[in-house]
Design a protein around this motif. Structure first.
Motif, PDB file in Angstrom:
ATOM      1  N   GLU A  33      49.909  -2.685  42.227  1.00 13.55           N
ATOM      2  CA  GLU A  33      48.676  -2.549  42.997  1.00 13.55           C
ATOM      3  C   GLU A  33      48.300  -3.903  43.579  1.00 13.55           C
ATOM      4  N   GLY A  34      47.620  -3.858  44.710  1.00 15.03           N
ATOM      5  CA  GLY A  34      47.177  -5.084  45.359  1.00 15.03           C
ATOM      6  C   GLY A  34      46.180  -4.773  46.447  1.00 15.03           C
ATOM      7  N   ARG A  35      45.594  -5.834  47.010  1.00 13.44           N
ATOM      8  CA  ARG A  35      44.604  -5.684  48.067  1.00 13.44           C
ATOM      9  C   ARG A  35      45.266  -5.903  49.416  1.00 13.44           C
ATOM     10  N   LEU A  36      44.882  -5.026  50.369  1.00 19.45           N
ATOM     11  CA  LEU A  36      45.396  -5.152  51.735  1.00 19.45           C
ATOM     12  C   LEU A  36      44.235  -4.879  52.674  1.00 19.45           C
ATOM     13  N   ALA A  37      43.873  -5.871  53.465  1.00 19.39           N
ATOM     14  CA  ALA A  37      42.679  -5.767  54.304  1.00 19.39           C
ATOM     15  C   ALA A  37      42.948  -4.914  55.539  1.00 19.39           C
ATOM     16  N   LEU A  38      41.914  -4.161  55.939  1.00 27.77           N
ATOM     17  CA  LEU A  38      41.910  -3.458  57.214  1.00 27.77           C
ATOM     18  C   LEU A  38      40.961  -4.255  58.097  1.00 27.77           C
ATOM     19  N   LEU A  39      41.510  -4.972  59.075  1.00 29.79           N
ATOM     20  CA  LEU A  39      40.746  -5.981  59.801  1.00 29.79           C
ATOM     21  C   LEU A  39      39.804  -5.393  60.846  1.00 29.79           C
ATOM     22  N   TRP A  53      60.953  -4.420  46.554  1.00 30.83           N
ATOM     23  CA  TRP A  53      59.874  -4.449  47.553  1.00 30.83           C
ATOM     24  C   TRP A  53      59.820  -5.889  48.045  1.00 30.83           C
ATOM     25  N   LEU A  54      60.173  -6.056  49.311  1.00 26.75           N
ATOM     26  CA  LEU A  54      60.337  -7.388  49.867  1.00 26.75           C
ATOM     27  C   LEU A  54      59.000  -8.108  49.960  1.00 26.75           C
ATOM     28  N   SER A  55      59.069  -9.424  49.841  1.00 29.08           N
ATOM     29  CA  SER A  55      57.853 -10.231  49.945  1.00 29.08           C
ATOM     30  C   SER A  55      57.513 -10.446  51.409  1.00 29.08           C
ATOM     31  N   GLY A  56      56.233 -10.681  51.654  1.00 29.58           N
ATOM     32  CA  GLY A  56      55.761 -10.877  53.018  1.00 29.58           C
ATOM     33  C   GLY A  56      54.538 -11.766  53.010  1.00 29.58           C
ATOM     34  N   SER A  57      53.791 -11.715  54.112  1.00 28.19           N
ATOM     35  CA  SER A  57      52.629 -12.594  54.254  1.00 28.19           C
ATOM     36  C   SER A  57      51.317 -11.848  54.098  1.00 28.19           C
ATOM     37  N   ALA A  58      51.372 -10.495  53.980  1.00 20.23           N
ATOM     38  CA  ALA A  58      50.135  -9.720  53.911  1.00 20.23           C
ATOM     39  C   ALA A  58      49.748  -9.466  52.464  1.00 20.23           C
ATOM     40  N   GLY A  59      48.477  -9.212  52.251  1.00 18.55           N
ATOM     41  CA  GLY A  59      48.006  -8.788  50.938  1.00 18.55           C
ATOM     42  C   GLY A  59      47.673  -9.957  50.039  1.00 18.55           C
ATOM     43  N   GLU A  60      47.013  -9.626  48.907  1.00 19.55           N
ATOM     44  CA  GLU A  60      46.610 -10.629  47.936  1.00 19.55           C
ATOM     45  C   GLU A  60      46.356  -9.933  46.603  1.00 19.55           C
ATOM     46  N   ASP A  61      46.295 -10.760  45.561  1.00 20.29           N
ATOM     47  CA  ASP A  61      45.909 -10.268  44.242  1.00 20.29           C
ATOM     48  C   ASP A  61      46.784  -9.095  43.808  1.00 20.29           C
ATOM     49  N   TRP A  62      48.101  -9.272  43.829  1.00 19.19           N
ATOM     50  CA  TRP A  62      49.026  -8.208  43.452  1.00 19.19           C
ATOM     51  C   TRP A  62      49.281  -8.223  41.948  1.00 19.19           C
ATOM     52  N   HIS A  63      49.362  -7.029  41.359  1.00 20.06           N
ATOM     53  CA  HIS A  63      49.663  -6.877  39.936  1.00 20.06           C
ATOM     54  C   HIS A  63      50.726  -5.794  39.768  1.00 20.06           C
ATOM     55  N   MET A  64      51.529  -5.925  38.720  1.00 19.28           N
ATOM     56  CA  MET A  64      52.510  -4.894  38.417  1.00 19.28           C
ATOM     57  C   MET A  64      52.305  -4.392  36.997  1.00 19.28           C
ATOM     58  N   ILE A 117      45.708  -0.834  47.177  1.00 22.76           N
ATOM     59  CA  ILE A 117      46.887   0.021  47.249  1.00 22.76           C
ATOM     60  C   ILE A 117      47.458   0.160  45.850  1.00 22.76           C
ATOM     61  N   GLU A 118      47.782   1.379  45.457  1.00 19.61           N
ATOM     62  CA  GLU A 118      48.452   1.633  44.181  1.00 19.61           C
ATOM     63  C   GLU A 118      49.719   2.422  44.462  1.00 19.61           C
ATOM     64  N   VAL A 127      45.279   5.039  47.966  1.00 22.67           N
ATOM     65  CA  VAL A 127      44.466   4.025  48.619  1.00 22.67           C
ATOM     66  C   VAL A 127      43.020   4.227  48.176  1.00 22.67           C
ATOM     67  N   LEU A 128      42.372   3.132  47.679  1.00 27.91           N
ATOM     68  CA  LEU A 128      40.999   3.185  47.187  1.00 27.91           C
ATOM     69  C   LEU A 128      40.223   1.994  47.742  1.00 27.91           C
ATOM     70  N   PRO A 129      38.883   2.059  47.676  1.00 27.98           N
ATOM     71  CA  PRO A 129      38.108   0.851  47.980  1.00 27.98           C
ATOM     72  C   PRO A 129      38.537  -0.278  47.046  1.00 27.98           C
ATOM     73  N   ALA A 130      38.505  -1.501  47.542  1.00 33.27           N
ATOM     74  CA  ALA A 130      39.041  -2.629  46.780  1.00 33.27           C
ATOM     75  C   ALA A 130      38.362  -2.788  45.432  1.00 33.27           C
ATOM     76  N   ASP A 131      37.064  -2.537  45.343  1.00 27.03           N
ATOM     77  CA  ASP A 131      36.320  -2.752  44.101  1.00 27.03           C
ATOM     78  C   ASP A 131      36.086  -1.458  43.327  1.00 27.03           C
ATOM     79  N   ALA A 132      36.854  -0.431  43.619  1.00 22.31           N
ATOM     80  CA  ALA A 132      36.653   0.847  42.934  1.00 22.31           C
ATOM     81  C   ALA A 132      36.959   0.712  41.448  1.00 22.31           C
ATOM     82  N   ARG A 133      36.102   1.327  40.616  1.00 21.68           N
ATOM     83  CA  ARG A 133      36.340   1.320  39.178  1.00 21.68           C
ATOM     84  C   ARG A 133      37.429   2.330  38.823  1.00 21.68           C
ATOM     85  N   ARG A 134      37.978   2.127  37.627  1.00 23.24           N
ATOM     86  CA  ARG A 134      39.022   3.042  37.165  1.00 23.24           C
ATOM     87  C   ARG A 134      38.444   4.449  37.062  1.00 23.24           C
TER      88      ARG A 134
END
Length: 594
Positions: A401-407, A488-499, A477-478, A432-439
């Motif tokens: 899961e990680g954050r991906l902005a919709l600009l 899953w290739l690395s790129g320049s988009a997204g932040e705060d990724w966890h596995m 994104i989950e 796909v959920l809001p970034a701060d959505a609770r479990r």
């Protein structure tokens, strides 16, 4: 005699489903016999039966189409012969001056008939309590005339002003000496009679004959018949399922109270009234053991008082829906899939299971379609990335899961990610959920994916869903894998990724890289190529079929007669001149039963 499997669907007076007993518009029914239902209560009931076709076993749904049922309960009057044991528990004449009639059910008497048509006799009506009869008449009247007021009470004691002349031949106690004759009841038994007395050496017949004679003796010679008021009282219709000696009420409609004018039932369309009942029938049929008989289906027409029922409409047509891709129906499960490489125009046949026998009404197909303008699996954007093979290794049961902005506000139709495959198939799900959505927060969207990845080198995977309008925001994104592995290739988009390595790993571990992911807007994957090439088309033999809905990688196709008549003799085909994948996810066939 027709069996239930052969009888056309409809209402029948008998569970044997003879064609002669089928109910139709214009028929008139009479609720004229009180039936004890316990506790001293009575009901006036007539039952009809409906044949359930054997094809109900495999159907996923039953529906009424082009069906009308309307029964009109009508008030009026009825004539009761005093030898009718359904109505009279006893009758007693005292010489030629008094008749005592005891009713089974408290009817409202509106006329007293005398023994001689055209001759009127004056009488008084007296109340009785046990053997005691009131000396004074409660009211007076004449035979053949309407009582004012009507009489209600049992027993009914009719005391005539003068002895009523009776003919000797009118009574069994004084049989005529004329030529031998056969009583109507005796004819039904096939028994000859002489001099009004039935002769037989068969002891069973003798007993039956004695019962007939006793019943005739219970009739009143002074009052051979009475006329009663027949008023629909709480008229109702009840649909009952009969199974294994038990009954289950599926549906009921009622017009409460006594009605002095006609009332019709049901009050709404039959498809609406019986929809829930049909669902219960399907549920029951689906649980039947192989070879077990189908349950019975009965319609009870009832009233708390006698009345007439006129059949205004009785046209019933039963449609059944079958899921051709469902398990457990002796039909091939799975989703037929066609893949076009785009090298030349190709027509491929859809491998659909053979349909059940019956009058086909429609075939509804639904599924997904990926076209060359944005394929589900396509070549990667950068070959140097494939050489480096930099990214995150994912295997079965891994979750990321990680954050991906919709600009900017967008109509989002999917997510594209860079992938280096290490297996021939990749299956999983994306949420796909809001970034701060609770479990436990419901996802904005959830989409399963299933890709063929038996290709060397870097791929771009496009996970599609019906387009969703979203405001500019940070989204979470989950992604989880159920089958397959790859990088899953690395790129320049997204932040705060966890596995997370499995579902029980709640915290996971932070990743020191970002992953290659980008939003897919609604402009891509709409079924046409950048050059305007047409999307894959559907055909049945020489006939072209038009999809009713084709957008955002989804399609729906409805095929009806007369085009449907050519299938399955001629296959359903898809034709495409561009690279595309067409998968059938649902195939629902509607048949007319009975």
């Amino acid at each position: 005699m027709n069996s239930p499997a052969q009888a056309p669907f409809g209402l029948y007076r008998s569970a044997a489903f003879n064609a002669a007993t089928r109910l139709s518009a214009g028929n008139s029914l009479t609720l004229d016999r009180p039936q004890a239902i316990g506790g001293g209560a009575f009901v006036f009931r007539l039952s009809l039966w409906l044949p359930l076709p054997p094809a109900c076993r495999e159907a996923r749904a039953l529906q009424f189409a082009d069906s009308r049922l309307e029964l009109r309960f009508t008030p009026g009057e009825m004539t009761l012969a005093t030898d009718d044991s359904h109505w009279f528990s006893s009758t007693e004449d005292t010489e030629r001056t008094q008749a005592r009639l005891s009713f089974v059910w408290p009817a409202t008497v509106v006329r007293i008939d005398g023994p001689h048509a055209g001759t009127q006799y004056a009488f008084g009506l007296h109340r009785a309590d046990g053997e005691a009869v009131s000396a004074e008449a409660s009211q007076r009247g004449r035979t053949g005339q309407t009582l004012a007021p009507a009489w209600q009470g049992s027993p009914l004691v009719v005391r005539f002003d003068a002895p009523v002349p009776l003919q000797a031949s009118a009574t069994l106690k004084k049989p005529a000496t004329a030529r031998p004759r056969t009583l109507p009841q005796a004819r039904a038994l096939g028994v000859p009679a002489a001099g009004g007395l039935i002769q037989s050496h068969d002891h069973g017949l003798v007993a039956a004959q004695a019962g007939i004679i006793e019943q005739l003796r219970r009739s009143s010679q002074l009052v051979p018949s009475v006329r009663i008021a027949a008023r629909p009282t709480s008229p109702r219709l009840r649909l009952v399922l009969e199974e294994g000696g038990s009954e289950r009420l599926l549906w009921q409609t009622i017009a409460a109270g006594e009605h002095t004018t006609a009332v019709s039932l049901p009050t709404a369309e039959l498809a609406q009234e019986w929809a829930a009942a049909l669902e219960q029938i399907i549920a029951t049929c689906s649980k039947l053991a192989p070879g077990a008989g189908l349950p019975g289906l009965r319609l009870d027409i009832e009233s708390d008082a006698p009345c007439t029922v006129n059949v205004l409409h009785a046209a019933l047509a039963l449609d059944a829906e079958y899921d051709l891709l469902a398990d457990g129906q002796a039909m091939a499960p799975g989703a037929p899939r066609l893949v076009f490489d785009g090298s030349r125009r190709t027509r491929l046949a859809l491998e659909l299971p053979a349909p059940p026998a019956g009058n086909r009404r429609s075939l509804q197909l639904g599924g997904r379609m990926r076209c060359a303008d944005m394929p589900g699996v396509g070549p990667g954007r950068d070959a140097t990335t494939a050489a480096a093979r930099q990214g995150l290794l994912l295997e079965e049961d891994h979750r990321v899961e990680g954050r991906l902005a919709l600009l900017a506000p967008s109509r989002v139709a999917g997510l594209v990610l860079g992938w280096h495959p290490l297996s021939a198939r990749l299956r999983g799900s994306l949420r796909v959920l809001p970034a701060d959505a609770r479990r436990g927060t419901p996802a904005l969207l959830a989409q399963a994916f299933d890709f063929d990845t038996d290709t060397a080198g870097v791929l771009m995977l496009a996970v599609r869903w019906p387009a969703l309008d979203l405001q500019a925001q940070a989204l979470r994104i989950e992604l989880g894998l159920q089958e397959g592995r790859g990088i899953w290739l690395s790129g320049s988009a997204g932040e705060d990724w966890h596995m997370r390595r499995d579902a029980g790993d709640l915290d996971g571990r932070a990743l020191a890289l970002t992953l290659d992911a980008a939003w897919l807007d609604d402009a891509a994957g709409d079924g046409t190529t950048d050059g305007g090439a047409p999307a894959p088309s559907f055909h049945l033999g020489s006939q072209s079929l038009t999809a009713t809905d084709m957008a955002q990688g989804r399609f729906a196709l409805s095929v009806a007669p007369p085009a449907l008549d050519a299938w399955p003799g001629q296959p359903l085909c898809v034709e495409s001149g561009i690279a595309a994948e067409v998968a059938i996810e649902s195939a629902v066939l509607k048949l007319r039963l009975g």
